[in-house]
Design a protein around this motif. Sequence first.
Motif, PDB file in Angstrom:
ATOM      1  N   MET A   1      11.947  34.941  58.916  1.00  0.00           N
ATOM      2  CA  MET A   1      12.196  36.498  58.701  1.00  0.00           C
ATOM      3  C   MET A   1      13.556  36.646  59.111  1.00  0.00           C
ATOM      4  N   SER A   2      14.622  37.071  58.272  1.00  0.00           N
ATOM      5  CA  SER A   2      16.072  37.325  58.687  1.00  0.00           C
ATOM      6  C   SER A   2      16.014  38.630  59.458  1.00  0.00           C
ATOM      7  N   ASP A   3      17.175  38.734  60.465  1.00  0.00           N
ATOM      8  CA  ASP A   3      17.120  39.908  61.120  1.00  0.00           C
ATOM      9  C   ASP A   3      18.011  41.105  60.415  1.00  0.00           C
ATOM     10  N   GLU A   4      17.966  41.089  59.157  1.00  0.00           N
ATOM     11  CA  GLU A   4      18.866  42.060  58.392  1.00  0.00           C
ATOM     12  C   GLU A   4      18.421  43.381  58.360  1.00  0.00           C
ATOM     13  N   LEU A   5      19.025  44.502  58.510  1.00  0.00           N
ATOM     14  CA  LEU A   5      18.177  45.701  58.638  1.00  0.00           C
ATOM     15  C   LEU A   5      18.370  46.440  57.252  1.00  0.00           C
ATOM     16  N   THR A   6      17.344  46.081  56.344  1.00  0.00           N
ATOM     17  CA  THR A   6      17.195  46.529  55.118  1.00  0.00           C
ATOM     18  C   THR A   6      16.787  48.115  55.120  1.00  0.00           C
ATOM     19  N   PRO A   7      16.980  48.615  54.099  1.00  0.00           N
ATOM     20  CA  PRO A   7      16.519  50.160  53.940  1.00  0.00           C
ATOM     21  C   PRO A   7      15.206  50.209  54.180  1.00  0.00           C
ATOM     22  N   LYS A   8      14.471  49.476  53.713  1.00  0.00           N
ATOM     23  CA  LYS A   8      12.922  49.219  54.168  1.00  0.00           C
ATOM     24  C   LYS A   8      12.549  49.164  55.479  1.00  0.00           C
ATOM     25  N   ARG A   9      13.215  48.247  56.184  1.00  0.00           N
ATOM     26  CA  ARG A   9      12.935  48.208  57.686  1.00  0.00           C
ATOM     27  C   ARG A   9      13.717  49.486  58.421  1.00  0.00           C
ATOM     28  N   ARG A  10      14.833  50.010  57.966  1.00  0.00           N
ATOM     29  CA  ARG A  10      15.409  51.145  58.403  1.00  0.00           C
ATOM     30  C   ARG A  10      14.181  52.415  58.217  1.00  0.00           C
ATOM     31  N   ALA A  11      13.556  52.386  57.122  1.00  0.00           N
ATOM     32  CA  ALA A  11      12.593  53.360  56.946  1.00  0.00           C
ATOM     33  C   ALA A  11      11.369  53.068  57.867  1.00  0.00           C
ATOM     34  N   PHE A  12      10.961  51.871  57.914  1.00  0.00           N
ATOM     35  CA  PHE A  12       9.806  51.681  59.178  1.00  0.00           C
ATOM     36  C   PHE A  12      10.284  52.045  60.443  1.00  0.00           C
ATOM     37  N   ALA A  13      11.715  52.030  60.672  1.00  0.00           N
ATOM     38  CA  ALA A  13      12.034  52.336  62.359  1.00  0.00           C
ATOM     39  C   ALA A  13      11.822  53.952  62.400  1.00  0.00           C
ATOM     40  N   ARG A  14      12.408  54.677  61.165  1.00  0.00           N
ATOM     41  CA  ARG A  14      12.176  56.117  61.236  1.00  0.00           C
ATOM     42  C   ARG A  14      10.895  56.500  61.313  1.00  0.00           C
ATOM     43  N   GLU A  15       9.929  55.958  60.352  1.00  0.00           N
ATOM     44  CA  GLU A  15       8.431  56.392  60.832  1.00  0.00           C
ATOM     45  C   GLU A  15       8.011  55.998  61.862  1.00  0.00           C
ATOM     46  N   TYR A  16       8.399  55.000  62.501  1.00  0.00           N
ATOM     47  CA  TYR A  16       7.772  54.428  63.886  1.00  0.00           C
ATOM     48  C   TYR A  16       7.873  55.530  64.967  1.00  0.00           C
ATOM     49  N   ILE A  17       9.107  56.154  65.064  1.00  0.00           N
ATOM     50  CA  ILE A  17       9.396  56.907  66.127  1.00  0.00           C
ATOM     51  C   ILE A  17       8.641  58.194  66.073  1.00  0.00           C
ATOM     52  N   LEU A  46      11.763  42.111  65.477  1.00  0.00           N
ATOM     53  CA  LEU A  46      13.236  42.008  65.104  1.00  0.00           C
ATOM     54  C   LEU A  46      14.220  42.563  66.208  1.00  0.00           C
ATOM     55  N   PRO A  47      15.124  42.101  66.531  1.00  0.00           N
ATOM     56  CA  PRO A  47      16.325  42.897  67.175  1.00  0.00           C
ATOM     57  C   PRO A  47      16.845  43.969  66.530  1.00  0.00           C
ATOM     58  N   SER A  48      17.207  43.833  65.472  1.00  0.00           N
ATOM     59  CA  SER A  48      17.757  44.984  64.509  1.00  0.00           C
ATOM     60  C   SER A  48      16.931  45.855  64.359  1.00  0.00           C
ATOM     61  N   VAL A  49      15.490  45.880  64.297  1.00  0.00           N
ATOM     62  CA  VAL A  49      14.661  46.875  64.072  1.00  0.00           C
ATOM     63  C   VAL A  49      14.373  47.555  65.268  1.00  0.00           C
ATOM     64  N   GLN A  50      14.496  46.908  66.672  1.00  0.00           N
ATOM     65  CA  GLN A  50      14.310  47.386  68.086  1.00  0.00           C
ATOM     66  C   GLN A  50      15.461  48.120  68.213  1.00  0.00           C
TER      67      GLN A  50
END
Length: 182
Positions: A1-17, A46-50
């Motif tokens: 899994m690459s560490d790129e911050l995709t829109p879906k991963r950014r959405a995950f981060a928003r939902e996670y908080i 993933l460091p980018s998600v963290q």
Amino acid sequence: MSDELTPKRRAFAREYIIDSNGTQAAIRAGYSERSATSQASQLLDLPSVQAEIALLQKDAAQAQDVSLSRLYTLLNEACQIARRKESATGMVAAVTAIAKLAGLWVEKHEDLAARDKLAAEAQKTELKTAARLLGEAAESVGLPRAATPAQIVGALAERPVATPEAYRLLRQHATEEPANAT
């Protein structure tokens, strides 16, 4: 899994908080319900998600004016209010919260596995001691070290028992010998 911050991963981060629930955040961000738990685990590694989560949490804290100094101020005010109302419980709660915030309060949790291991070792030591003592007792009555407690008791029952009079005579004889030696 690459560490790129995709829109879906950014959405995950928003939902996670929102609730810090990785599985639910993954589902709300559009990941499959069947794989949401494993996806959340991988995403949180993933460091980018963290980094995105940390940034969003910092922004949320600033928006709510949450800082250490603000928390200390609020807790000190709570302590003063409790003091004015003569609420010992309130004062203890405020002081405890301040100590936890400062890192001075450490919760103590008993390690049950370690306690059970120590108890088992102590029991093993006691059993070894009992076996050694029984072996010595068996040898003292002329039995092999592996004799059972019943055999030891049986051997002792067959021996004559000294009367109190015999003990008195032995004691008297023992005290007379040192006097005769001089």
